[in-house]
Design a protein around this motif. Sequence first.
Motif, PDB file in Angstrom:
ATOM      1  N   LEU A  24       0.879  -1.161   0.000  1.00  4.45           N
ATOM      2  CA  LEU A  24       0.000   0.000   0.000  1.00  4.45           C
ATOM      3  C   LEU A  24       0.916   1.210   0.000  1.00  4.45           C
ATOM      4  O   LEU A  24       1.779   1.346   0.862  1.00  4.45           O
ATOM      5  CB  LEU A  24      -0.899   0.049   1.238  1.00  4.45           C
ATOM      6  CG  LEU A  24      -1.738   1.331   1.267  1.00  4.45           C
ATOM      7  CD1 LEU A  24      -3.015   1.139   0.462  1.00  4.45           C
ATOM      8  CD2 LEU A  24      -2.046   1.780   2.649  1.00  4.45           C
ATOM      9  N   LEU A 104      -3.006   0.684  -4.071  1.00  6.07           N
ATOM     10  CA  LEU A 104      -2.699  -0.716  -3.824  1.00  6.07           C
ATOM     11  C   LEU A 104      -1.601  -1.086  -4.807  1.00  6.07           C
ATOM     12  O   LEU A 104      -1.845  -1.187  -6.010  1.00  6.07           O
ATOM     13  CB  LEU A 104      -3.944  -1.590  -4.035  1.00  6.07           C
ATOM     14  CG  LEU A 104      -3.759  -3.091  -3.869  1.00  6.07           C
ATOM     15  CD1 LEU A 104      -3.261  -3.431  -2.459  1.00  6.07           C
ATOM     16  CD2 LEU A 104      -5.057  -3.821  -4.150  1.00  6.07           C
ATOM     17  N   TYR A 120      -6.447  -3.305   2.002  1.00  8.38           N
ATOM     18  CA  TYR A 120      -6.399  -1.922   1.507  1.00  8.38           C
ATOM     19  C   TYR A 120      -7.550  -1.117   2.108  1.00  8.38           C
ATOM     20  O   TYR A 120      -7.353  -0.032   2.658  1.00  8.38           O
ATOM     21  CB  TYR A 120      -6.473  -1.958  -0.020  1.00  8.38           C
ATOM     22  CG  TYR A 120      -6.592  -0.614  -0.704  1.00  8.38           C
ATOM     23  CD1 TYR A 120      -5.469   0.164  -0.942  1.00  8.38           C
ATOM     24  CD2 TYR A 120      -7.826  -0.141  -1.152  1.00  8.38           C
ATOM     25  CE1 TYR A 120      -5.578   1.378  -1.610  1.00  8.38           C
ATOM     26  CE2 TYR A 120      -7.937   1.071  -1.811  1.00  8.38           C
ATOM     27  CZ  TYR A 120      -6.810   1.829  -2.031  1.00  8.38           C
ATOM     28  OH  TYR A 120      -6.911   3.029  -2.678  1.00  8.38           O
TER      29      TYR A 120
END
Length: 131
Positions: A24, A104, A120
């Motif tokens: 992330l 992501l 996420y």
Amino acid sequence: ADWTFDDSFPDSATFLSSDGGNTLNAYRTKLGNKKQTLGEVLKAQDKQNREAMGGQYNDYAISTKKTKVAKLAAIRRLEHADAAGFDTIQTYLKKGNYLYAFALGIGPSGFYTPEDEKVYDKILSTVKFTK
């Protein structure tokens, strides 16, 4: 998976999964025009991305939906990264004179799973601004 945090670059941070898979990425960009709406900022960014590298890549938004992050209006997009050859999720918000983006990051597999998307979403649900 366990996650580690890399904040070694100014105005960006990356959460790395211990299994070497997806990440992330969070970053912010100072805007030149504070009065621009989030939609206008993304339109200009899309144009810049299309023209990068002499226009040889065709990056584009596949889908767009309005959402909230930290109680602020945000836009979540499924985007195609042509040069990299994969699709990824990006969520954008504008706060003050900054564009914040949460992506992501796709690992070596070249795709993300429903579990990656859940992680996420969970991380985004915890975002808070302190100032």
